[in-house]
Design a protein around this motif. Structure first.
Motif, PDB file in Angstrom:
ATOM      1  N   SER A 116     -50.894 -49.073  -7.069  1.00  0.00           N
ATOM      2  CA  SER A 116     -50.056 -47.941  -6.691  1.00  0.00           C
ATOM      3  C   SER A 116     -50.498 -46.652  -7.379  1.00  0.00           C
ATOM      4  O   SER A 116     -51.012 -46.680  -8.497  1.00  0.00           O
ATOM      5  CB  SER A 116     -48.603 -48.256  -7.076  1.00  0.00           C
ATOM      6  N   PRO A 117     -50.288 -45.496  -6.736  1.00  0.00           N
ATOM      7  CA  PRO A 117     -50.530 -44.215  -7.421  1.00  0.00           C
ATOM      8  C   PRO A 117     -49.702 -44.060  -8.694  1.00  0.00           C
ATOM      9  O   PRO A 117     -50.029 -43.237  -9.544  1.00  0.00           O
ATOM     10  CB  PRO A 117     -50.125 -43.168  -6.370  1.00  0.00           C
ATOM     11  N   ASP A 118     -48.629 -44.868  -8.811  1.00  0.00           N
ATOM     12  CA  ASP A 118     -47.746 -44.805  -9.979  1.00  0.00           C
ATOM     13  C   ASP A 118     -48.135 -45.806 -11.066  1.00  0.00           C
ATOM     14  O   ASP A 118     -47.328 -46.095 -11.957  1.00  0.00           O
ATOM     15  CB  ASP A 118     -46.299 -45.073  -9.544  1.00  0.00           C
ATOM     16  N   ILE A 119     -49.355 -46.336 -11.026  1.00  0.00           N
ATOM     17  CA  ILE A 119     -49.725 -47.431 -11.910  1.00  0.00           C
ATOM     18  C   ILE A 119     -49.586 -47.089 -13.392  1.00  0.00           C
ATOM     19  O   ILE A 119     -49.198 -47.935 -14.196  1.00  0.00           O
ATOM     20  CB  ILE A 119     -51.162 -47.941 -11.594  1.00  0.00           C
ATOM     21  N   LEU A 120     -49.883 -45.845 -13.796  1.00  0.00           N
ATOM     22  CA  LEU A 120     -49.781 -45.507 -15.225  1.00  0.00           C
ATOM     23  C   LEU A 120     -48.342 -45.617 -15.705  1.00  0.00           C
ATOM     24  O   LEU A 120     -48.073 -46.162 -16.788  1.00  0.00           O
ATOM     25  CB  LEU A 120     -50.339 -44.105 -15.481  1.00  0.00           C
ATOM     26  N   LYS A 121     -47.410 -45.115 -14.922  1.00  0.00           N
ATOM     27  CA  LYS A 121     -45.990 -45.224 -15.266  1.00  0.00           C
ATOM     28  C   LYS A 121     -45.563 -46.688 -15.276  1.00  0.00           C
ATOM     29  O   LYS A 121     -44.777 -47.124 -16.139  1.00  0.00           O
ATOM     30  CB  LYS A 121     -45.155 -44.425 -14.265  1.00  0.00           C
ATOM     31  N   GLN A 122     -46.097 -47.467 -14.343  1.00  0.00           N
ATOM     32  CA  GLN A 122     -45.730 -48.880 -14.260  1.00  0.00           C
ATOM     33  C   GLN A 122     -46.261 -49.670 -15.454  1.00  0.00           C
ATOM     34  O   GLN A 122     -45.586 -50.566 -15.970  1.00  0.00           O
ATOM     35  CB  GLN A 122     -46.239 -49.448 -12.935  1.00  0.00           C
ATOM     36  N   ILE A 123     -47.467 -49.353 -15.907  1.00  0.00           N
ATOM     37  CA  ILE A 123     -48.006 -50.009 -17.101  1.00  0.00           C
ATOM     38  C   ILE A 123     -47.154 -49.676 -18.321  1.00  0.00           C
ATOM     39  O   ILE A 123     -46.833 -50.549 -19.140  1.00  0.00           O
ATOM     40  CB  ILE A 123     -49.475 -49.606 -17.323  1.00  0.00           C
ATOM     41  N   GLN A 124     -46.759 -48.421 -18.444  1.00  0.00           N
ATOM     42  CA  GLN A 124     -45.919 -48.013 -19.574  1.00  0.00           C
ATOM     43  C   GLN A 124     -44.587 -48.746 -19.578  1.00  0.00           C
ATOM     44  O   GLN A 124     -44.037 -49.054 -20.637  1.00  0.00           O
ATOM     45  CB  GLN A 124     -45.684 -46.503 -19.517  1.00  0.00           C
ATOM     46  N   ALA A 125     -44.074 -49.055 -18.391  1.00  0.00           N
ATOM     47  CA  ALA A 125     -42.777 -49.714 -18.283  1.00  0.00           C
ATOM     48  C   ALA A 125     -42.861 -51.228 -18.450  1.00  0.00           C
ATOM     49  O   ALA A 125     -41.825 -51.895 -18.554  1.00  0.00           O
ATOM     50  CB  ALA A 125     -42.140 -49.381 -16.930  1.00  0.00           C
ATOM     51  N   SER A 156     -44.817 -49.391  -4.290  1.00  0.00           N
ATOM     52  CA  SER A 156     -44.812 -50.844  -4.432  1.00  0.00           C
ATOM     53  C   SER A 156     -46.095 -51.434  -4.996  1.00  0.00           C
ATOM     54  O   SER A 156     -47.201 -51.052  -4.620  1.00  0.00           O
ATOM     55  CB  SER A 156     -44.501 -51.509  -3.087  1.00  0.00           C
ATOM     56  N   SER A 157     -45.889 -52.383  -5.902  1.00  0.00           N
ATOM     57  CA  SER A 157     -46.964 -53.176  -6.500  1.00  0.00           C
ATOM     58  C   SER A 157     -46.309 -54.295  -7.282  1.00  0.00           C
ATOM     59  O   SER A 157     -45.187 -54.142  -7.787  1.00  0.00           O
ATOM     60  CB  SER A 157     -47.819 -52.311  -7.430  1.00  0.00           C
ATOM     61  N   ILE A 158     -46.999 -55.426  -7.379  1.00  0.00           N
ATOM     62  CA  ILE A 158     -46.529 -56.507  -8.245  1.00  0.00           C
ATOM     63  C   ILE A 158     -47.692 -56.980  -9.119  1.00  0.00           C
ATOM     64  O   ILE A 158     -48.855 -56.691  -8.839  1.00  0.00           O
ATOM     65  CB  ILE A 158     -45.950 -57.701  -7.451  1.00  0.00           C
ATOM     66  N   ALA A 159     -47.356 -57.689 -10.186  1.00  0.00           N
ATOM     67  CA  ALA A 159     -48.360 -58.310 -11.055  1.00  0.00           C
ATOM     68  C   ALA A 159     -48.014 -59.780 -11.205  1.00  0.00           C
ATOM     69  O   ALA A 159     -46.834 -60.141 -11.303  1.00  0.00           O
ATOM     70  CB  ALA A 159     -48.415 -57.620 -12.409  1.00  0.00           C
ATOM     71  N   ILE A 160     -49.043 -60.642 -11.245  1.00  0.00           N
ATOM     72  CA  ILE A 160     -48.889 -62.098 -11.267  1.00  0.00           C
ATOM     73  C   ILE A 160     -49.633 -62.667 -12.476  1.00  0.00           C
ATOM     74  O   ILE A 160     -50.750 -62.256 -12.779  1.00  0.00           O
ATOM     75  CB  ILE A 160     -49.487 -62.735  -9.999  1.00  0.00           C
ATOM     76  N   SER A 161     -49.012 -63.646 -13.138  1.00  0.00           N
ATOM     77  CA  SER A 161     -49.673 -64.313 -14.267  1.00  0.00           C
ATOM     78  C   SER A 161     -49.163 -65.741 -14.398  1.00  0.00           C
ATOM     79  O   SER A 161     -48.001 -66.033 -14.091  1.00  0.00           O
ATOM     80  CB  SER A 161     -49.406 -63.551 -15.572  1.00  0.00           C
ATOM     81  N   ALA A 162     -50.040 -66.622 -14.865  1.00  0.00           N
ATOM     82  CA  ALA A 162     -49.621 -67.994 -15.172  1.00  0.00           C
ATOM     83  C   ALA A 162     -49.285 -68.154 -16.638  1.00  0.00           C
ATOM     84  O   ALA A 162     -48.516 -69.043 -17.015  1.00  0.00           O
ATOM     85  CB  ALA A 162     -50.721 -68.985 -14.788  1.00  0.00           C
ATOM     86  N   ASP A 163     -49.872 -67.293 -17.489  1.00  0.00           N
ATOM     87  CA  ASP A 163     -49.694 -67.455 -18.931  1.00  0.00           C
ATOM     88  C   ASP A 163     -49.053 -66.246 -19.613  1.00  0.00           C
ATOM     89  O   ASP A 163     -48.840 -66.264 -20.828  1.00  0.00           O
ATOM     90  CB  ASP A 163     -51.051 -67.749 -19.600  1.00  0.00           C
ATOM     91  N   LYS A 180     -45.371 -66.170 -13.444  1.00  0.00           N
ATOM     92  CA  LYS A 180     -44.518 -65.002 -13.648  1.00  0.00           C
ATOM     93  C   LYS A 180     -44.910 -63.898 -12.671  1.00  0.00           C
ATOM     94  O   LYS A 180     -46.088 -63.643 -12.455  1.00  0.00           O
ATOM     95  CB  LYS A 180     -44.652 -64.496 -15.088  1.00  0.00           C
ATOM     96  N   ILE A 181     -43.907 -63.272 -12.115  1.00  0.00           N
ATOM     97  CA  ILE A 181     -44.116 -62.173 -11.177  1.00  0.00           C
ATOM     98  C   ILE A 181     -43.342 -60.966 -11.681  1.00  0.00           C
ATOM     99  O   ILE A 181     -42.129 -61.049 -11.911  1.00  0.00           O
ATOM    100  CB  ILE A 181     -43.623 -62.546  -9.762  1.00  0.00           C
ATOM    101  N   LEU A 182     -44.034 -59.854 -11.885  1.00  0.00           N
ATOM    102  CA  LEU A 182     -43.400 -58.597 -12.260  1.00  0.00           C
ATOM    103  C   LEU A 182     -43.414 -57.658 -11.061  1.00  0.00           C
ATOM    104  O   LEU A 182     -44.473 -57.409 -10.475  1.00  0.00           O
ATOM    105  CB  LEU A 182     -44.149 -57.929 -13.412  1.00  0.00           C
ATOM    106  N   VAL A 183     -42.259 -57.142 -10.690  1.00  0.00           N
ATOM    107  CA  VAL A 183     -42.206 -56.086  -9.681  1.00  0.00           C
ATOM    108  C   VAL A 183     -42.428 -54.766 -10.404  1.00  0.00           C
ATOM    109  O   VAL A 183     -41.560 -54.280 -11.115  1.00  0.00           O
ATOM    110  CB  VAL A 183     -40.860 -56.087  -8.927  1.00  0.00           C
ATOM    111  N   LEU A 184     -43.633 -54.225 -10.253  1.00  0.00           N
ATOM    112  CA  LEU A 184     -43.966 -52.967 -10.924  1.00  0.00           C
ATOM    113  C   LEU A 184     -43.358 -51.786 -10.179  1.00  0.00           C
ATOM    114  O   LEU A 184     -42.873 -50.835 -10.792  1.00  0.00           O
ATOM    115  CB  LEU A 184     -45.480 -52.807 -11.013  1.00  0.00           C
ATOM    116  N   GLY A 185     -43.426 -51.823  -8.857  1.00  0.00           N
ATOM    117  CA  GLY A 185     -42.856 -50.779  -8.023  1.00  0.00           C
ATOM    118  C   GLY A 185     -42.296 -51.392  -6.764  1.00  0.00           C
ATOM    119  O   GLY A 185     -42.827 -52.377  -6.257  1.00  0.00           O
ATOM    120  N   SER A 186     -41.206 -50.819  -6.239  1.00  0.00           N
ATOM    121  CA  SER A 186     -40.525 -51.444  -5.104  1.00  0.00           C
ATOM    122  C   SER A 186     -40.315 -50.507  -3.922  1.00  0.00           C
ATOM    123  O   SER A 186     -39.761 -50.916  -2.901  1.00  0.00           O
ATOM    124  CB  SER A 186     -39.162 -51.993  -5.561  1.00  0.00           C
TER     125      SER A 186
END
Length: 309
Positions: free
Chosen positions: A57-66, A40-47, A2-8
Motif C-alpha cells: 500500500s502507499p500507506d506502508i510506512l504508517k502501517q509499519i509504524q503501527a 488495504s494490505s495484510i501481512a502473514i507469518s507462521a512464526d 498470524k494475519i495482520l490487517v495493515l490497511g482496510s
C-alpha cells in the motif's frame, strides 16, 4: 498462522484527502461514529518473525509504524518483511514498493507475468527501483479455471499459498485494461501447515465464478472485497461515472451481492470485508447497512485487526 490487517480501506483511504462525501466529512467533523483507515494490505507469518506483505500500500510506512512486529529492531537496519506478493498491479496495491527502496537487498516479489509487465511498462516501478534496492521476480503461474500448484515461499516457512485467477479489471495504465489476461488479478488461498487452517483473500473481486466459490468453501476465514454497498453507489454520490461492475467490484447488497454469497457458505467460517471504499455506508458504525452485516455475522475489517488460524 498470524494475519495482520495493515490497511482496510480502498484506494484513497478513509477519509480520502479530497472527498467530502457524508462519510469523509462526518469522520473529519466527528459527527458520525467511524474509524479512519489506510489503504488495504495484510501481512502473514507462521512464526511472528518472518512476514509476507500481501500488496504494498502507499500507506506502508504508517502501517509499519503501527505494527511493531514488522520492525523488530534486531540491528541498525532491520525489517520483518521478508517478501512481497502482489495480487494485481493496481496503484493502491503496488506503490508502497517505492517506500521500501532503502532495503539492503533486492526485494523478493511474487507476482504473475501480466502484473510484472505492467510494472515494467505502464507503471515502471521495476525500472525506478533498479536504481535503489531492486526487485527479484518470483514467478506466479496461473491458468484459467484452475488452482495453481501450492507455493512454498522460501522466505515464509510453515505456510503454503495457492493462487488462482480472478475475473476483474487490470489498472487503467495497463495494456490489458480492455483486453483482460489470465493473471491480471489473482486470489489467494493461504494455509498454515501447522494448523491446517486457511485464509481466502481477495480484496478485489468482480465475479463469483465456480473456482472462487470453491476456494471460499475450503477456507476457514474469508476476507473479501467490501468496496461498495450498491452497484450505483459512486454514481449516486457524484463521485464517479462508473458502476461497481465497471470498476471490477461486486457490491454487498442485492440478490447476487456479496452478502448473499457469504451467506451461502454457512456459519462455520469467519467472514470479513476488506478494501472498503470511503463512500460505503458500512463505515458509519450506526448505519442500517452496518447493522445488516452484523445480523449476517459479517465483520468489517479495521486497521490493526489480528487473526490467528
Amino acid at each position: 498462522m498470524k494475519i495482520l490487517v495493515l490497511g482496510s480501506a480502498a484506494g484513497g483511504g478513509f477519509p480520502q484527502w479530497n472527498c467530502n462525501c457524508p462519510n469523509c466529512d462526518g469522520v473529519r467533523r466527528q459527527s458520525i461514529r467511524a474509524i479512519p483507515r489506510t489503504q488495504s494490505s495484510i501481512a502473514i507469518s507462521a512464526d511472528g518473525i518472518q512476514w509476507l506483505l500481501v500488496n504494498a500500500s502507499p500507506d506502508i510506512l504508517k502501517q509499519i509504524q503501527a505494527n511493531p512486529a514488522l520492525q523488530p529492531a534486531r540491528s541498525v537496519r532491520d525489517t520483518g518483511i521478508t517478501s512481497v506478493i502482489l495480487m494485481d498491479a493496481q496503484i493502491d496495491h503496488v506503490t508502497g514498493l517505492l517506500m521500501l527502496r532503502e532495503s539492503g537487498s533486492p526485494i523478493p516479489l511474487y507476482c504473475t507475468e501480466p502484473v510484472w509487465n505492467d510494472l515494467s511498462t505502464g507503471l515502471p516501478l521495476t525500472q525506478v527501483l533498479s536504481h535503489y534496492c531492486g526487485l527479484t521476480h518470483r514467478h506466479i503461474t496461473v491458468e484459467e479455471n484452475r488452482f495453481s500448484p501450492p507455493l512454498q515461499l522460501v522466505e515464509l516457512p510453515g505456510i503454503t499459498i495457492t493462487p488462482f485467477p480472478l475475473t476483474s479489471k487490470a489498472p487503467p495504465y495497463s495494456p490489458n485494461r480492455n483486453n483482460p489476461q489470465v493473471g491480471d488479478n489473482i486470489g489467494l488461498l493461504i494455509t498454515s501447515e501447522r494448523s491446517g487452517k486457511s485464509l481466502f483473500y481477495a480484496p478485489g473481486l468482480g465475479q463469483i465464478e465456480p473456482l472462487v466459490l470453491e476456494a471460499m468453501s475450503r477456507a476457514d476465514c474469508v476476507m473479501v472485497d467490501g468496496t461498495v454497498w450498491t452497484e450505483d453507489e459512486m454514481i449516486r454520490l457524484g463521485l464517479s461515472r462508473k458502476t461497481a461492475a465497471q470498476m471490477g467490484h461486486l457490491p454487498q447488497s442485492g440478490p447476487n451481492g456479496m452478502i448473499s454469497v457469504l451467506d451461502s457458505l454457512g456459519d462455520n467460517k469467519r467472514k470479513i470485508l476488506i478494501h472498503i471504499n470511503n463512500s460505503n455506508p458500512i463505515l458509519n458504525q450506526d448505519s442500517e447497512e452496518a447493522a445488516v452485516l452484523q445480523r449476517h455475522n459479517i465483520e468489517i475489517a479495521v486497521d490493526g485487526m489480528e487473526i490467528t488460524l
